[in-house]
Design a protein around this motif. Structure first.
Motif, PDB file in Angstrom:
ATOM      1  N   ASN A 541       0.813  -1.207   0.000  1.00  0.00           N
ATOM      2  CA  ASN A 541       0.000   0.000   0.000  1.00  0.00           C
ATOM      3  C   ASN A 541       0.846   1.256   0.000  1.00  0.00           C
ATOM      4  O   ASN A 541       1.978   1.254   0.468  1.00  0.00           O
ATOM      5  CB  ASN A 541      -0.907   0.027   1.226  1.00  0.00           C
ATOM      6  CG  ASN A 541      -1.807  -1.190   1.260  1.00  0.00           C
ATOM      7  OD1 ASN A 541      -2.655  -1.347   0.397  1.00  0.00           O
ATOM      8  ND2 ASN A 541      -1.574  -2.067   2.231  1.00  0.00           N
ATOM      9  N   LEU A 585      -3.410  -0.805  10.078  1.00  0.00           N
ATOM     10  CA  LEU A 585      -4.700  -0.275   9.636  1.00  0.00           C
ATOM     11  C   LEU A 585      -5.473  -1.370   8.924  1.00  0.00           C
ATOM     12  O   LEU A 585      -6.684  -1.389   8.882  1.00  0.00           O
ATOM     13  CB  LEU A 585      -4.492   0.908   8.691  1.00  0.00           C
ATOM     14  CG  LEU A 585      -4.224   2.257   9.345  1.00  0.00           C
ATOM     15  CD1 LEU A 585      -3.959   3.300   8.294  1.00  0.00           C
ATOM     16  CD2 LEU A 585      -5.400   2.672  10.210  1.00  0.00           C
ATOM     17  N   PHE A 586      -4.698  -2.290   8.332  1.00  0.00           N
ATOM     18  CA  PHE A 586      -5.335  -3.429   7.662  1.00  0.00           C
ATOM     19  C   PHE A 586      -5.227  -4.641   8.565  1.00  0.00           C
ATOM     20  O   PHE A 586      -4.272  -4.783   9.320  1.00  0.00           O
ATOM     21  CB  PHE A 586      -4.632  -3.749   6.341  1.00  0.00           C
ATOM     22  CG  PHE A 586      -4.731  -2.641   5.373  1.00  0.00           C
ATOM     23  CD1 PHE A 586      -5.878  -2.468   4.619  1.00  0.00           C
ATOM     24  CD2 PHE A 586      -3.699  -1.760   5.214  1.00  0.00           C
ATOM     25  CE1 PHE A 586      -5.977  -1.442   3.722  1.00  0.00           C
ATOM     26  CE2 PHE A 586      -3.799  -0.722   4.325  1.00  0.00           C
ATOM     27  CZ  PHE A 586      -4.940  -0.559   3.575  1.00  0.00           C
ATOM     28  N   PHE A 635     -18.102   4.216   1.614  1.00  0.00           N
ATOM     29  CA  PHE A 635     -17.290   3.713   2.715  1.00  0.00           C
ATOM     30  C   PHE A 635     -17.584   4.400   4.043  1.00  0.00           C
ATOM     31  O   PHE A 635     -17.187   3.921   5.080  1.00  0.00           O
ATOM     32  CB  PHE A 635     -15.805   3.868   2.394  1.00  0.00           C
ATOM     33  CG  PHE A 635     -15.363   2.995   1.270  1.00  0.00           C
ATOM     34  CD1 PHE A 635     -15.205   1.642   1.464  1.00  0.00           C
ATOM     35  CD2 PHE A 635     -15.136   3.520   0.017  1.00  0.00           C
ATOM     36  CE1 PHE A 635     -14.814   0.824   0.423  1.00  0.00           C
ATOM     37  CE2 PHE A 635     -14.752   2.708  -1.032  1.00  0.00           C
ATOM     38  CZ  PHE A 635     -14.589   1.350  -0.830  1.00  0.00           C
ATOM     39  N   ILE A 638     -13.807   6.384   7.639  1.00  0.00           N
ATOM     40  CA  ILE A 638     -12.883   5.319   8.007  1.00  0.00           C
ATOM     41  C   ILE A 638     -11.850   5.915   8.956  1.00  0.00           C
ATOM     42  O   ILE A 638     -11.174   6.876   8.597  1.00  0.00           O
ATOM     43  CB  ILE A 638     -12.184   4.736   6.771  1.00  0.00           C
ATOM     44  CG1 ILE A 638     -13.223   4.198   5.801  1.00  0.00           C
ATOM     45  CG2 ILE A 638     -11.204   3.641   7.178  1.00  0.00           C
ATOM     46  CD1 ILE A 638     -12.654   3.790   4.480  1.00  0.00           C
ATOM     47  N   VAL A 652      -4.233   4.476  -6.955  1.00  0.00           N
ATOM     48  CA  VAL A 652      -4.915   5.220  -5.906  1.00  0.00           C
ATOM     49  C   VAL A 652      -4.148   5.038  -4.599  1.00  0.00           C
ATOM     50  O   VAL A 652      -3.760   3.926  -4.252  1.00  0.00           O
ATOM     51  CB  VAL A 652      -6.352   4.695  -5.726  1.00  0.00           C
ATOM     52  CG1 VAL A 652      -7.065   5.482  -4.638  1.00  0.00           C
ATOM     53  CG2 VAL A 652      -7.117   4.794  -7.040  1.00  0.00           C
ATOM     54  N   LEU A 654      -4.001   6.166  -0.338  1.00  0.00           N
ATOM     55  CA  LEU A 654      -4.845   6.667   0.741  1.00  0.00           C
ATOM     56  C   LEU A 654      -4.144   7.799   1.481  1.00  0.00           C
ATOM     57  O   LEU A 654      -2.929   7.766   1.691  1.00  0.00           O
ATOM     58  CB  LEU A 654      -5.168   5.530   1.711  1.00  0.00           C
ATOM     59  CG  LEU A 654      -5.930   4.369   1.075  1.00  0.00           C
ATOM     60  CD1 LEU A 654      -6.142   3.255   2.096  1.00  0.00           C
ATOM     61  CD2 LEU A 654      -7.256   4.840   0.504  1.00  0.00           C
TER      62      LEU A 654
ATOM     63  N   THR B  43      -6.661  -0.635  -4.812  1.00  0.00           N
ATOM     64  CA  THR B  43      -6.116  -0.175  -3.539  1.00  0.00           C
ATOM     65  C   THR B  43      -7.044  -0.602  -2.411  1.00  0.00           C
ATOM     66  O   THR B  43      -8.217  -0.239  -2.406  1.00  0.00           O
ATOM     67  CB  THR B  43      -5.979   1.355  -3.542  1.00  0.00           C
ATOM     68  OG1 THR B  43      -5.142   1.733  -4.625  1.00  0.00           O
ATOM     69  CG2 THR B  43      -5.390   1.851  -2.241  1.00  0.00           C
ATOM     70  N   ALA B  44      -6.494  -1.369  -1.481  1.00  0.00           N
ATOM     71  CA  ALA B  44      -7.323  -1.871  -0.379  1.00  0.00           C
ATOM     72  C   ALA B  44      -7.707  -0.733   0.556  1.00  0.00           C
ATOM     73  O   ALA B  44      -6.977   0.243   0.706  1.00  0.00           O
ATOM     74  CB  ALA B  44      -6.555  -2.938   0.385  1.00  0.00           C
ATOM     75  N   ILE B  45      -8.862  -0.861   1.165  1.00  0.00           N
ATOM     76  CA  ILE B  45      -9.347   0.143   2.110  1.00  0.00           C
ATOM     77  C   ILE B  45      -9.429  -0.509   3.492  1.00  0.00           C
ATOM     78  O   ILE B  45     -10.024  -1.575   3.639  1.00  0.00           O
ATOM     79  CB  ILE B  45     -10.758   0.627   1.706  1.00  0.00           C
ATOM     80  CG1 ILE B  45     -10.733   1.286   0.332  1.00  0.00           C
ATOM     81  CG2 ILE B  45     -11.314   1.590   2.747  1.00  0.00           C
ATOM     82  CD1 ILE B  45     -10.039   2.611   0.293  1.00  0.00           C
ATOM     83  N   PRO B  46      -8.819   0.136   4.485  1.00  0.00           N
ATOM     84  CA  PRO B  46      -8.831  -0.458   5.815  1.00  0.00           C
ATOM     85  C   PRO B  46     -10.252  -0.630   6.337  1.00  0.00           C
ATOM     86  O   PRO B  46     -11.107   0.219   6.120  1.00  0.00           O
ATOM     87  CB  PRO B  46      -8.094   0.567   6.681  1.00  0.00           C
ATOM     88  CG  PRO B  46      -7.370   1.435   5.733  1.00  0.00           C
ATOM     89  CD  PRO B  46      -8.116   1.409   4.455  1.00  0.00           C
ATOM     90  N   ARG B  47     -10.462  -1.713   7.021  1.00  0.00           N
ATOM     91  CA  ARG B  47     -11.698  -1.977   7.728  1.00  0.00           C
ATOM     92  C   ARG B  47     -12.939  -1.945   6.838  1.00  0.00           C
ATOM     93  O   ARG B  47     -14.022  -1.614   7.281  1.00  0.00           O
ATOM     94  CB  ARG B  47     -11.870  -1.001   8.888  1.00  0.00           C
ATOM     95  CG  ARG B  47     -11.012  -1.446  10.053  1.00  0.00           C
ATOM     96  CD  ARG B  47     -11.029  -0.428  11.152  1.00  0.00           C
ATOM     97  NE  ARG B  47      -9.664  -0.075  11.462  1.00  0.00           N
ATOM     98  CZ  ARG B  47      -9.211   1.160  11.574  1.00  0.00           C
ATOM     99  NH1 ARG B  47      -9.997   2.157  11.441  1.00  0.00           N
ATOM    100  NH2 ARG B  47      -7.962   1.386  11.847  1.00  0.00           N
ATOM    101  N   VAL B  52     -15.361  -6.182  -0.218  1.00  0.00           N
ATOM    102  CA  VAL B  52     -14.947  -4.952  -0.898  1.00  0.00           C
ATOM    103  C   VAL B  52     -13.453  -5.054  -1.176  1.00  0.00           C
ATOM    104  O   VAL B  52     -12.645  -5.108  -0.254  1.00  0.00           O
ATOM    105  CB  VAL B  52     -15.253  -3.704  -0.046  1.00  0.00           C
ATOM    106  CG1 VAL B  52     -14.702  -2.464  -0.715  1.00  0.00           C
ATOM    107  CG2 VAL B  52     -16.749  -3.569   0.162  1.00  0.00           C
ATOM    108  N   GLY B  54     -11.575  -2.838  -2.696  1.00  0.00           N
ATOM    109  CA  GLY B  54     -10.893  -1.568  -2.504  1.00  0.00           C
ATOM    110  C   GLY B  54     -11.396  -0.543  -3.479  1.00  0.00           C
ATOM    111  O   GLY B  54     -12.578  -0.555  -3.845  1.00  0.00           O
ATOM    112  N   VAL B  55     -10.486   0.334  -3.906  1.00  0.00           N
ATOM    113  CA  VAL B  55     -10.888   1.380  -4.849  1.00  0.00           C
ATOM    114  C   VAL B  55      -9.961   1.378  -6.061  1.00  0.00           C
ATOM    115  O   VAL B  55      -8.811   0.954  -5.982  1.00  0.00           O
ATOM    116  CB  VAL B  55     -10.859   2.780  -4.190  1.00  0.00           C
ATOM    117  CG1 VAL B  55     -11.941   2.917  -3.152  1.00  0.00           C
ATOM    118  CG2 VAL B  55      -9.503   3.075  -3.576  1.00  0.00           C
ATOM    119  N   PHE B 153     -24.310  -2.344   2.926  1.00  0.00           N
ATOM    120  CA  PHE B 153     -22.857  -2.431   3.112  1.00  0.00           C
ATOM    121  C   PHE B 153     -22.443  -1.935   4.468  1.00  0.00           C
ATOM    122  O   PHE B 153     -21.690  -2.551   5.183  1.00  0.00           O
ATOM    123  CB  PHE B 153     -22.162  -1.541   2.073  1.00  0.00           C
ATOM    124  CG  PHE B 153     -21.847  -2.266   0.825  1.00  0.00           C
ATOM    125  CD1 PHE B 153     -22.685  -3.257   0.371  1.00  0.00           C
ATOM    126  CD2 PHE B 153     -20.717  -1.946   0.103  1.00  0.00           C
ATOM    127  CE1 PHE B 153     -22.390  -3.913  -0.789  1.00  0.00           C
ATOM    128  CE2 PHE B 153     -20.422  -2.604  -1.057  1.00  0.00           C
ATOM    129  CZ  PHE B 153     -21.255  -3.588  -1.507  1.00  0.00           C
TER     130      PHE B 153
END
Lengths: 680, 175
Positions: A541, A585-586, A635, A638, A652, A654, B43-47, B52, B54-55, B153
């Motif tokens: 990431n 975070l993951f 989402f 977060i 992308v 974060l 891109t993975a999204i936390p939590r 899902v 990611g984005v 979701f």
């Protein structure tokens, strides 16, 4: 032509100028209270009131005209010196401007004007009767009258009229519009310069020329025009007899083309200095530029890769040069568009003198509000959002910050307290300070309040530096006010102030010195859409950390890391720095241990409020300008992520929300102490 | 269905984008499909909920991508060269769905579409709009709004988060 100008066009001109006059009145009244003998200000106030009365009457806004008239009546004895501007009188006058503002607001929103001003008018009248009530009221300022019927007789024909707006006219556009309005029932307008859509740019002292076919006769027209205040008739000529009256407004062919052609042919003579543009259009432009910024970065990357692949290729070199040039243009474009969105902070600051005055009267204090750096510019959207925090800080400064005149005297200070609201630009940041010369914040009281409120434990407090403890006033529910007033002291607010400011990617700090005063320092970015950021890699990431939060980057050996209740921390420059493992975070949150192949740990020291924390990453990539994009409603919020951005290679990344991570650490600190207390 | 059958008018057509998932064919209304793209880095999204992915960056906008296999609880397989992201619009938002392969676009007469039955598909019939028959093949029509409703979701994400947290809490206290 000119006559089909929509009422709404006229109204918007009126509203805009009325707002100006109101501000002038507000400022003027406040200054008069300070210095009643200032004739210049008196004149200006009078002029503003007079203009407002006239223009509102023309617009048929009777309520506004009546109220302004009543205020004007009170101004007259003030001007002649038979009355002086006591705070009471100023109060009444200011109540008047408030009511006017409400009325104008209602007009602006297309609502009915339902505010009953009779009571205010009574008060104005009562204040007036302190002096002799006489001539003032009888002076009809607005001489607008329906043009009396003129017998249809003498030679009609197109008239060429030249008018001049008087040099000291405050609302030229409204005056000009009054001219058109006055003429409307009298015949047909053939041409006008400036034309109605350019009225807004009409300056005081400028000339207007109108070609007009009167239905009744030139005398009526002349009489009507003379009734328009601040407009002087320079000359008029009536076209020769060949114009027949029976044509009923239809201008003769010979007559018409000439003026039309002329007014079309010289648009340059009245050049347009400003254009009003909707904010949504600016936003669209900003978005498009943001796209370009991304592509620019991408292009530079591709160029670099190509250059290393085909070193001696002319075309590649040409491409590289072009890419550099485009990059430069895009940067410039971005800067300019950003500047377009900037507004001077004055737009927000100007409302505060009035507020501080009213408030200080209410709480029995004498406060001088000093504004500095009003021309400092800030992004429009940020400007809107700092109103509340600033209002709050100023109210606090007046209510709690500064002492009563008696206390001040006893402490050997001037009776009148001084509150400074200052803005300045420091590199890419805007600094706004609210500074009072009061007694300072009592650190002990803050600590006590924070303890009582549960925002902090004694244990934790004992480990905090004075500066850290002081920042506790931003914690929710902490108030040092002895009594709760309707102004402040409820302990809500300071946390809202901080949250609002952090929401703008800014931060706020407080400094205080006993007996000398308190300073709140707000640090804001120039704009929200594009930020400077540090790009880091964590596993697969990419995390982007806003540079505004970054203090420094650092490396330490893995064996220097201590674990407090399993959470990593190091001794960093003499104090405990909590480390935040970004990869956590993951996935699993359990694995807190830090390690790396080469035994070194890389972290970014970031700051949020008074807290510093180390964000552990695998690799630092570099600094880059990034465009913030929302992740979207999908989402929701977060924890720890402020948004996303698109990197030069299209990926992308974060954006890290340092504030949220800090809150997480703070919560953990508190939890731990609770757990410890439970064990003991 | 019976209404349509009785009408036996063939003027009503459904235009579908058909894709493969597992060994079944699924269809979504062509009007809801914004674009179909090849697999790309997500891109993975936390939590985020586990389904899902990611984005991704879709022409400068950031859009969420979900793995339909995970969404439907089908066995997860490696993504292949044929894998695609079908970008659909649901609830005013663009969302990418990872599918095994995109088969074709299809015109089906409305009367050949029957209401979903639990027997026909491995997917919960709640998410289905109907089943279309074409020759010897069945095409399962998805109800996009149900599959992609953000409300759904959000609540799922919350449940998962809570589950995760409660799994961690004991560990924390033990530490």
């Amino acid at each position: 032509m000119g006559f089909d100008m929509e009422m709404s066009d006229l109204l918007s001109v009126f509203l805009e100028e009325a707002e100006e006059q109101l501000q002038r009145l507000d400022d003027g009244f406040l200054q008069l209270e300070r210095d009643p003998a200032d004739l210049e200000i008196m004149k200006e106030v009078f002029r503003a009131a007079h203009t407002l009365k006239g223009s509102s009457a023309t617009m048929g806004l009777k309520e506004i005209a009546d109220l302004t008239h009543a205020m004007e009546n009170l101004l007259d004895p003030l001007r002649s010196g038979t009355l002086s501007a006591t705070p009471e009188i100023t109060d009444v006058l200011l109540t008047g401007t408030d009511a006017l503002r409400t009325l104008i607001g209602q007009v602006n929103n297309g609502e009915q004007m339902d505010l009953d001003t009779s009571e205010i008018r009574e008060r104005l009248k009562a204040a007036c009767s302190g002096a002799q009530t006489d001539s003032a009221s009888s002076k009809p300022a607005n001489k607008k009258k329906a043009p009396s019927k003129v017998k249809e007789d003498i030679e009609p024909g197109a008239m060429s009229i030249r008018l001049k707006v008087s040099d000291d006219c405050l609302m030229p556009a409204v005056r000009a519009f009054m001219v058109y309005n006055t003429l409307a029932p009298l015949g047909k307008l053939l041409s006008a310069d400036p034309s109605h859509d350019k009225l807004e740019d009409l300056q005081a002292g400028q000339e207007m020329s109108i070609t007009f076919a009167p239905s009744d006769g030139p005398d009526a027209v002349v009489a009507a025009l003379k009734s328009v205040a601040e407009i002087d008739l320079v000359e008029f000529t009536v076209a020769s007899e060949e114009t027949s009256p029976q044509q009923d407004g239809k201008p003769p062919a010979s007559q018409k083309p000439a003026p039309t052609a002329r007014s079309n042919a010289e648009p340059a003579s009245k050049s347009i200095q400003t254009v009003r543009v909707g904010v949504d259009r600016l936003d669209t432009l900003m978005n498009l530029v943001a796209e370009l910024v991304i592509d620019r970065t991408r292009m530079t990357q591709i160029g670099g890769e190509l250059a290393s692949k085909y070193e001696n290729e002319d075309l590649v070199q040409g491409l590289g040069e072009t890419a550099v040039h485009i990059g430069r243009v895009v940067t410039e474009l971005q800067e300019h568009i950003m500047k377009v969105r900037l507004l001077p902070v004055e737009q927000v600051f100007s409302r505060f003198p009035r507020m501080v005055r009213d408030l200080s009267h209410k709480v029995g204090k004498d406060v001088d509000l000093v504004l500095e750096g009003q021309d400092t510019e800030l992004d429009r959207s940020i400007l809107e959002d700092i109103v509340d925090p600033l209002t709050h800080l100023l109210r606090n400064a007046v209510d709690h910050g500064v002492e009563s005149p008696e206390e001040r005297e006893a402490a050997g200070k001037s009776r009148r307290a001084r509150v400074v609201l200052a803005a300045k630009q420091e590199e890419n940041r805007i600094i706004i300070e609210v500074q009072d010369d009061g007694n300072g914040i009592s650190l002990e009281k803050v600590k006590a309040a924070a303890l009582k409120n549960g925002a902090v434990t004694e244990e934790l407090l004992s480990r905090m530096s004075d500066d850290e403890s002081l920042q506790l006033i931003f914690a929710s529910g902490v108030s040092t006010a002895e009594k709760v007033t309707d102004v402040s002291g409820r302990g809500v607010g300071m946390d809202v102030v901080r949250n609002n400011i952090q929401g703008l990617s800014g931060n706020v700090e407080v400094k205080t010195e006993a007996g000398v005063g308190t300073t709140f320092r707000i640090n804001l970015p120039l704009t929200l859409a594009i930020i400077q950021a540090l790009v880091t890699e964590v596993g697969e990431n990419i995390f982007v950390i806003p540079l505004s939060a970054v203090v420094e980057t650092f490396r330490c050996r893995a064996d220097e890391v201590h674990y407090i209740d399993g959470h990593p921390a190091i001794n960093f420059r003499g104090s405990v720095l909590h480390l935040c493992k970004m990869s956590n975070l993951f996935g699993s949150q359990h694995d807190m241990s830090l390690s790396s192949d080469d035994g070194w740990i890389t972290f970014v020291v970031a700051r949020t409020g008074a807290l510093k924390l180390g964000l552990v990453v695998d690799r630092l990539v570099g600094e880059q300008e990034v465009v913030i994009k929302p992740l979207g409603a999908f989402f929701g919020d977060i924890d720890g992520i402020a948004g996303a951005t698109i990197l030069g290679d299209g990926r992308v990344a974060l954006i890290v929300d340092v504030g949220a991570l800090g809150a997480l650490v703070n919560r953990r600190k508190r939890d731990r102490l609770v757990v410890e207390a439970g064990r003991a | 269905m019976s209404d349509n059958m009785q009408d036996s008018t063939v003027d009503q057509w459904e235009q579908l984008v058909v894709f493969e998932l597992g060994n079944e064919y699924y269809g979504v209304d062509i009007a809801a499909v914004n674009t179909i793209i090849r697999m790309q880095d997500v891109t993975a999204i936390p939590r985020a909920p586990s389904f899902v992915e990611g984005v991704i960056n879709l022409r400068g906008s950031i859009i969420p991508v979900i793995d339909l296999r995970k969404r439907f609880g089908l066995p997860v397989t490696e993504q292949s060269k044929a894998s695609r992201i079908v970008v659909v619009e649901a609830g005013g938002q663009l969302i990418g769905m990872i599918v095994d392969a995109v088969a074709e676009t299809l015109r089906l007469p409305s009367h050949s579409i029957e209401p979903p039955s639990p027997v026909i598909s491995s997917v919960d019939s709640e998410y289905l709009r109907g089943v279309g028959k074409q020759d010897n093949r069945l095409v399962i029509l998805l109800d996009l709004d149900k599959i992609l409703s953000a409300k759904d979701f959000d609540s799922m994400a919350k449940v998962e988060r809570r589950a995760k947290q409660s799994a961690e809490e004991p560990a924390k206290v033990a530490a």
